[in-house]
Write a protein that holds these residues in place. Structure first.
Motif, PDB file in Angstrom:
ATOM      1  N   PRO A   4     -19.084 -51.463 -95.271  1.00  0.00           N
ATOM      2  CA  PRO A   4     -19.484 -50.109 -95.672  1.00  0.00           C
ATOM      3  C   PRO A   4     -20.414 -49.488 -94.634  1.00  0.00           C
ATOM      4  O   PRO A   4     -21.086 -50.198 -93.898  1.00  0.00           O
ATOM      5  CB  PRO A   4     -20.238 -50.354 -96.981  1.00  0.00           C
ATOM      6  N   SER A   5     -20.451 -48.153 -94.573  1.00  0.00           N
ATOM      7  CA  SER A   5     -21.438 -47.502 -93.705  1.00  0.00           C
ATOM      8  C   SER A   5     -22.660 -47.146 -94.551  1.00  0.00           C
ATOM      9  O   SER A   5     -22.546 -46.937 -95.761  1.00  0.00           O
ATOM     10  CB  SER A   5     -20.912 -46.196 -93.106  1.00  0.00           C
ATOM     11  N   PHE A   6     -23.782 -47.042 -93.881  1.00  0.00           N
ATOM     12  CA  PHE A   6     -25.036 -46.678 -94.571  1.00  0.00           C
ATOM     13  C   PHE A   6     -25.139 -45.170 -94.693  1.00  0.00           C
ATOM     14  O   PHE A   6     -24.693 -44.475 -93.779  1.00  0.00           O
ATOM     15  CB  PHE A   6     -26.239 -47.220 -93.785  1.00  0.00           C
ATOM     16  N   PRO A   7     -25.703 -44.635 -95.770  1.00  0.00           N
ATOM     17  CA  PRO A   7     -26.146 -45.355 -96.955  1.00  0.00           C
ATOM     18  C   PRO A   7     -24.955 -45.664 -97.866  1.00  0.00           C
ATOM     19  O   PRO A   7     -24.024 -44.886 -97.929  1.00  0.00           O
ATOM     20  CB  PRO A   7     -27.081 -44.347 -97.640  1.00  0.00           C
ATOM     21  N   PHE A   8     -25.032 -46.813 -98.553  1.00  0.00           N
ATOM     22  CA  PHE A   8     -23.997 -47.113 -99.537  1.00  0.00           C
ATOM     23  C   PHE A   8     -24.629 -47.511-100.864  1.00  0.00           C
ATOM     24  O   PHE A   8     -25.816 -47.815-100.916  1.00  0.00           O
ATOM     25  CB  PHE A   8     -23.023 -48.183 -99.022  1.00  0.00           C
TER      26      PHE A   8
ATOM     27  N   CYS B 261     -28.532 -48.652-100.700  1.00  0.00           N
ATOM     28  CA  CYS B 261     -28.852 -49.415 -99.490  1.00  0.00           C
ATOM     29  C   CYS B 261     -28.803 -48.485 -98.284  1.00  0.00           C
ATOM     30  O   CYS B 261     -27.735 -47.965 -97.935  1.00  0.00           O
ATOM     31  CB  CYS B 261     -27.849 -50.560 -99.365  1.00  0.00           C
ATOM     32  N   GLU B 262     -29.962 -48.260 -97.664  1.00  0.00           N
ATOM     33  CA  GLU B 262     -30.033 -47.334 -96.519  1.00  0.00           C
ATOM     34  C   GLU B 262     -29.855 -48.034 -95.182  1.00  0.00           C
ATOM     35  O   GLU B 262     -29.426 -47.423 -94.202  1.00  0.00           O
ATOM     36  CB  GLU B 262     -31.362 -46.583 -96.559  1.00  0.00           C
TER      37      GLU B 262
ATOM     38  N   ILE C 224     -23.014 -40.246-102.592  1.00  0.00           N
ATOM     39  CA  ILE C 224     -22.612 -41.322-101.671  1.00  0.00           C
ATOM     40  C   ILE C 224     -21.193 -41.752-102.032  1.00  0.00           C
ATOM     41  O   ILE C 224     -20.861 -41.881-103.212  1.00  0.00           O
ATOM     42  CB  ILE C 224     -23.610 -42.503-101.770  1.00  0.00           C
ATOM     43  N   ARG C 225     -20.389 -41.974-100.990  1.00  0.00           N
ATOM     44  CA  ARG C 225     -18.987 -42.318-101.265  1.00  0.00           C
ATOM     45  C   ARG C 225     -18.595 -43.708-100.763  1.00  0.00           C
ATOM     46  O   ARG C 225     -17.454 -44.113-100.929  1.00  0.00           O
ATOM     47  CB  ARG C 225     -18.074 -41.249-100.655  1.00  0.00           C
ATOM     48  N   ASP C 226     -19.528 -44.425-100.130  1.00  0.00           N
ATOM     49  CA  ASP C 226     -19.247 -45.818 -99.788  1.00  0.00           C
ATOM     50  C   ASP C 226     -19.816 -46.665-100.920  1.00  0.00           C
ATOM     51  O   ASP C 226     -21.041 -46.720-101.114  1.00  0.00           O
ATOM     52  CB  ASP C 226     -19.884 -46.200 -98.440  1.00  0.00           C
ATOM     53  N   ILE C 227     -18.928 -47.282-101.688  1.00  0.00           N
ATOM     54  CA  ILE C 227     -19.341 -47.939-102.929  1.00  0.00           C
ATOM     55  C   ILE C 227     -18.897 -49.400-102.903  1.00  0.00           C
ATOM     56  O   ILE C 227     -17.724 -49.705-102.688  1.00  0.00           O
ATOM     57  CB  ILE C 227     -18.691 -47.256-104.169  1.00  0.00           C
TER      58      ILE C 227
END
Ligand code: KG4
Ligand code: ZN
Length: 335
Positions: free
Chosen positions: A127-131, A146-147, A264-267
């Motif tokens: 995942p990319s930050f933030p997730f 998570c930043e 946020i879309r990275d989950i």
């Protein structure tokens, strides 16, 4: 920079695990599970500590051997410092300190719940930050923002039981052995998730509650087995599917809310319950409808394992975040 090789130890509950990581890549991850607890319906702390004592040396030796690494090739040793069963944590901590002292290499203390989150960084795709990470285990249920590897905060958590406990306690009521979560998952595959309706608690914000569900299942089973003593065996698959369905909808509704609030879309999901096939499928389905990028660690990195301690240890090594030899484990831990 020359390469960094880290030995990691996890012993917070009932798995003794050791992993070797080189430059952020896991070379080996060996876990010894403790079957001694099955007949007691839960982990017996005293027995867990004793089993860790028996397993820790062979497990570490196997991890070194599988990775093709000599003790003299280690640059640091990481261990789970908190949270967990204190007697179990002490075995891993003491072993890690002894290695650090004997090999004259730095010691790195790792928070078990942060490590569950960072298990998502072990393998591609990352995942990319933030997730956001929904961490669901036997002791915790949290939504973590998570930043960066070293910066994360809990934005929602359970007010009573953890999701894994909800699975295990429901399984116990159904007469299934500990840990019942994987068995509920197995029987649920043949059942109808809509057959029995269990209540969804109305908790404000991003927090969770599972204790009401456990009580609802207890009363439901009492009522039905009074009328038909064979009710559970005749309906096991449908009960498991319905219980699992309710636990998953409680989790996913809060995760959806968190994603909408934070944009946020990275989950990600993490922790032992992320091994649940229904939860994995629900994440993928919701991810498709909300255009999320979804991530689930490989099975061996979902339940308790030292691979996740190793990856966290690696980021702490890069940050120069080492622990003194006086560090001691803690059953509970603030972030
Ligand atoms: O993260 P973990 O290995 O240990 C803790 O830190 O607690 O999580 C263990 C929990 C147990 O409650 C177990 O029943 C649950 O994860 N679990 C599952 C599944 N596999 C493990 N729950 C539901 N479905 C599964 N497939
Ligand atoms: Zn865990």
């Amino acid at each position: 920079m020359s390469s960094i090789t880290i030995l990691a130890i996890e012993s917070s509950c009932d798995e003794t695990s050791a992993a070797i990581c080189r430059d952020g890549r896991i070379l080996s991850n060996i876990t010894a599970s403790q079957s001694v607890h099955e007949k007691y319906g839960g982990v017996v702390p005293e027995l867990a500590s004793r089993a860790h004592m028996q397993h820790i040396v062979p497990v570490v030796d196997q991890a070194l051997q599988a990775a093709g690494v000599q003790r003299s090739g280690l640059n640091a040793v990481a261990f789970t410092q908190a949270p967990g069963l204190i007697g179990s944590l002490l075995v891993g901590a003491q072993f890690a300190k002894s290695m650090s002292l004997a090999l004259d290499i730095p010691l790195i203390s790792v928070h078990h719940m942060q490590a569950h989150v960072l298990a998502n960084l072990i393998e591609e795709p990352r995942p990319s930050f933030p997730f956001l990470c929904l961490t669901v285990s036997g002791g915790h249920t949290q939504i973590v923002l998570c930043e960066s590897p070293m910066s994360m905060k809990i934005i929602g958590e359970t007010m009573d039981d953890a999701a894994g406990e909800a699975f295990d306690k429901s399984a116990k009521l159904l007469g299934l052995p500990y840990p019942g979560g994987p068995l509920i998952d197995k029987y649920a595959k043949q059942g109808d998730p809509e057959r029995f309706k269990f209540p969804e608690p109305q908790i404000p914000g991003l927090d969770f509650s599972f204790s009401g569900l456990k009580t609802a299942i207890l009363y439901f089973l009492q009522e039905h087995t009074n009328n038909n003593p064979r009710f559970i065996e005749e309906n096991l698959a449908d009960i498991c599917a319905s219980v699992q369905h309710r636990i998953i909808t409680i989790l996913m509704n809060k995760l959806k809310k968190a994603a909408i609030q934070t944009r946020i879309r990275d989950i990600c999901i993490a922790g032992g319950v992320s091994a649940n096939s229904g939860l994995r499928a629900a994440l993928e389905t919701m991810g498709r409808s909300f255009h999320w990028n979804t991530y689930i660690p490989a099975f061996q990195y979902c339940t308790d394992n030292a691979g996740m301690i190793a990856i966290t240890g690696y980021y702490k090594y890069l940050a120069g975040d080492f622990a003194p030899l006086t560090v001691s484990p803690s059953a509970r831990a603030e972030w």
